[in-house]
Write a protein that holds these residues in place. Structure first.
Motif, PDB file in Angstrom:
ATOM      1  N   LEU A 100      -1.624  -8.643   1.328  1.00  0.00           N
ATOM      2  CA  LEU A 100      -1.860  -7.486   0.480  1.00  0.00           C
ATOM      3  C   LEU A 100      -3.302  -7.388  -0.015  1.00  0.00           C
ATOM      4  O   LEU A 100      -3.801  -6.297  -0.278  1.00  0.00           O
ATOM      5  N   GLU A 101      -3.984  -8.531  -0.134  1.00  0.00           N
ATOM      6  CA  GLU A 101      -5.390  -8.481  -0.528  1.00  0.00           C
ATOM      7  C   GLU A 101      -6.220  -7.749   0.526  1.00  0.00           C
ATOM      8  O   GLU A 101      -7.150  -7.009   0.194  1.00  0.00           O
ATOM      9  N   VAL A 102      -5.878  -7.963   1.798  1.00  0.00           N
ATOM     10  CA  VAL A 102      -6.574  -7.273   2.885  1.00  0.00           C
ATOM     11  C   VAL A 102      -6.310  -5.778   2.802  1.00  0.00           C
ATOM     12  O   VAL A 102      -7.230  -4.954   2.915  1.00  0.00           O
ATOM     13  N   VAL A 123      -2.078   3.495   1.659  1.00  0.00           N
ATOM     14  CA  VAL A 123      -1.014   2.578   2.063  1.00  0.00           C
ATOM     15  C   VAL A 123       0.336   3.269   1.898  1.00  0.00           C
ATOM     16  O   VAL A 123       0.473   4.233   1.138  1.00  0.00           O
ATOM     17  N   GLY A 124       1.312   2.767   2.633  1.00  0.00           N
ATOM     18  CA  GLY A 124       2.692   3.198   2.467  1.00  0.00           C
ATOM     19  C   GLY A 124       3.568   1.968   2.329  1.00  0.00           C
ATOM     20  O   GLY A 124       3.338   0.964   3.017  1.00  0.00           O
ATOM     21  N   ILE A 125       4.530   2.028   1.435  1.00  0.00           N
ATOM     22  CA  ILE A 125       5.451   0.901   1.228  1.00  0.00           C
ATOM     23  C   ILE A 125       6.839   1.326   1.674  1.00  0.00           C
ATOM     24  O   ILE A 125       7.381   2.324   1.187  1.00  0.00           O
ATOM     25  N   ILE A 126       7.392   0.580   2.620  1.00  0.00           N
ATOM     26  CA  ILE A 126       8.719   0.877   3.134  1.00  0.00           C
ATOM     27  C   ILE A 126       9.692  -0.217   2.691  1.00  0.00           C
ATOM     28  O   ILE A 126       9.373  -1.407   2.739  1.00  0.00           O
ATOM     29  N   VAL A 127      10.852   0.202   2.205  1.00  0.00           N
ATOM     30  CA  VAL A 127      11.882  -0.728   1.725  1.00  0.00           C
ATOM     31  C   VAL A 127      13.230  -0.271   2.268  1.00  0.00           C
ATOM     32  O   VAL A 127      13.628   0.881   2.066  1.00  0.00           O
ATOM     33  N   LYS A 128      13.896  -1.142   2.993  1.00  0.00           N
ATOM     34  CA  LYS A 128      15.217  -0.855   3.563  1.00  0.00           C
ATOM     35  C   LYS A 128      15.238   0.474   4.330  1.00  0.00           C
ATOM     36  O   LYS A 128      16.134   1.290   4.178  1.00  0.00           O
ATOM     37  N   GLY A 129      14.198   0.676   5.140  1.00  0.00           N
ATOM     38  CA  GLY A 129      14.155   1.842   6.006  1.00  0.00           C
ATOM     39  C   GLY A 129      13.662   3.118   5.365  1.00  0.00           C
ATOM     40  O   GLY A 129      13.532   4.148   6.035  1.00  0.00           O
ATOM     41  N   LYS A 130      13.357   3.084   4.066  1.00  0.00           N
ATOM     42  CA  LYS A 130      12.881   4.281   3.364  1.00  0.00           C
ATOM     43  C   LYS A 130      11.432   4.097   2.931  1.00  0.00           C
ATOM     44  O   LYS A 130      11.081   3.048   2.365  1.00  0.00           O
ATOM     45  N   LEU A 131      10.620   5.099   3.192  1.00  0.00           N
ATOM     46  CA  LEU A 131       9.234   5.072   2.749  1.00  0.00           C
ATOM     47  C   LEU A 131       9.205   5.493   1.286  1.00  0.00           C
ATOM     48  O   LEU A 131       9.327   6.671   0.955  1.00  0.00           O
ATOM     49  N   VAL A 132       9.064   4.509   0.399  1.00  0.00           N
ATOM     50  CA  VAL A 132       9.262   4.766  -1.024  1.00  0.00           C
ATOM     51  C   VAL A 132       7.977   5.130  -1.768  1.00  0.00           C
ATOM     52  O   VAL A 132       8.029   5.690  -2.865  1.00  0.00           O
ATOM     53  N   LEU A 151       5.395  -5.884  -5.269  1.00  0.00           N
ATOM     54  CA  LEU A 151       6.564  -6.657  -5.697  1.00  0.00           C
ATOM     55  C   LEU A 151       7.470  -5.818  -6.598  1.00  0.00           C
ATOM     56  O   LEU A 151       8.699  -5.894  -6.510  1.00  0.00           O
ATOM     57  N   SER A 152       6.873  -5.009  -7.457  1.00  0.00           N
ATOM     58  CA  SER A 152       7.647  -4.139  -8.348  1.00  0.00           C
ATOM     59  C   SER A 152       8.424  -3.093  -7.558  1.00  0.00           C
ATOM     60  O   SER A 152       9.621  -2.900  -7.777  1.00  0.00           O
ATOM     61  N   VAL A 153       7.745  -2.452  -6.601  1.00  0.00           N
ATOM     62  CA  VAL A 153       8.379  -1.395  -5.809  1.00  0.00           C
ATOM     63  C   VAL A 153       9.431  -1.968  -4.873  1.00  0.00           C
ATOM     64  O   VAL A 153      10.523  -1.431  -4.713  1.00  0.00           O
ATOM     65  N   ALA A 154       9.110  -3.099  -4.228  1.00  0.00           N
ATOM     66  CA  ALA A 154      10.028  -3.698  -3.252  1.00  0.00           C
ATOM     67  C   ALA A 154      11.313  -4.194  -3.914  1.00  0.00           C
ATOM     68  O   ALA A 154      12.369  -4.246  -3.259  1.00  0.00           O
ATOM     69  N   ASN A 155      11.230  -4.516  -5.181  1.00  0.00           N
ATOM     70  CA  ASN A 155      12.418  -4.996  -5.889  1.00  0.00           C
ATOM     71  C   ASN A 155      13.268  -3.868  -6.431  1.00  0.00           C
ATOM     72  O   ASN A 155      14.297  -4.093  -7.039  1.00  0.00           O
TER      73      ASN A 155
END
Length: 239
Positions: free
Chosen positions: A194-196, A204-213, A235-239
């Motif tokens: 994530l630092e990179v 950036v896009g964050i995907i969790v359980k198949g959904k782009l959240v 970590l907050s979004v993924a949880n």
């Protein structure tokens, strides 16, 4: 450069979607980081937009070419590096690059110039005429990168591109990504570092359980979370 609309993908005997209604649009000159925990759907999405996997619903277009109906035209604009650096290891490095150059109709003068620059950058010149099966993990990753860029693709797609690279080669890889985007091309890559992503990406896009959240500009996302690091936000979004 890339347009994904309501993309859905499920695997046989699975009761859930690996990708569930993913929509995304990337423009010229940007570096986009695709983030998510293991099993979130990152590699599935990458294999779909690279034309490797089929999908049930939605659409994917590369430079205006639909991946289903204009597959060859779409793939001519893609340079793809997998997370497992799949290469033909019975070929020498030179034979492998010539093979890919022939597929993409790269003139001899152009392939020679491009290959020499990247071989020097990655310190791979001395091994270029050796069989790829004699290469180390990192060397295979490097030759895969050269093969993906030999035709100067509009869209460069990388799945965990820094895996197995030494610090110098990882730095050079990031510089290549910046250079490629600076020429008006687009870089789409997944990473767990994530630092990179925070330092390198425009968005950036964050995907969790198949959904782009969550999708957005890195600085704007960090500002919206009261200047937390991208790692803390993830970590907050993924949880």
């Amino acid at each position: 450069m890339l347009k994904i609309e309501n993309l859905k993908k499920s695997y046989a005997k699975s009761g859930v979607y690996a990708l569930d209604g993913v929509s995304l649009e990337l423009k010229e000159g940007e570096i986009f980081g695709f983030l998510g925990p293991n099993g979130a759907g990152k590699t599935t999405a990458i294999k779909i937009l690279s034309g490797i996997l089929p999908f049930e619903e939605g659409s994917v277009s590369i430079c205006g070419h639909d991946i289903k109906t204009e597959g060859l035209n779409a793939k001519q604009n893609i340079g793809y590096v997998s997370d497992t650096h799949i290469v033909y290891d019975k070929l020498t490095g030179r034979e492998y690059i010539d093979f890919l150059s022939d597929i993409y109709n790269v003139p001899l003068s152009e392939r020679k110039e491009r290959a020499e620059k990247m071989l020097t950058l990655f310190e791979l010149t001395d091994a270029f005429n050796s069989p790829i099966k004699t290469y180390s993990h990192g060397m295979k990753q490097k030759i895969a990168v050269i093969g993906a860029l030999i035709h100067n693709p509009k869209l460069w797609v990388l799945d965990e591109p820094l895996t197995g690279l030494d610090p110098k080669s990882a730095f050079n890889m990031k510089e290549l990504m910046k250079q490629h985007a600076s020429l008006g091309n687009t870089v789409f890559f997944s990473t767990h570092i994530l630092e990179v992503a925070e330092k390198l990406c425009d968005r950036v896009g964050i995907i969790v359980k198949g959904k782009l959240v969550k999708v957005g500009n890195v600085d704007e996302i960090i500002a919206a979370y009261k200047d937390k690091s991208l790692e803390e936000i993830f970590l907050s979004v993924a949880n």
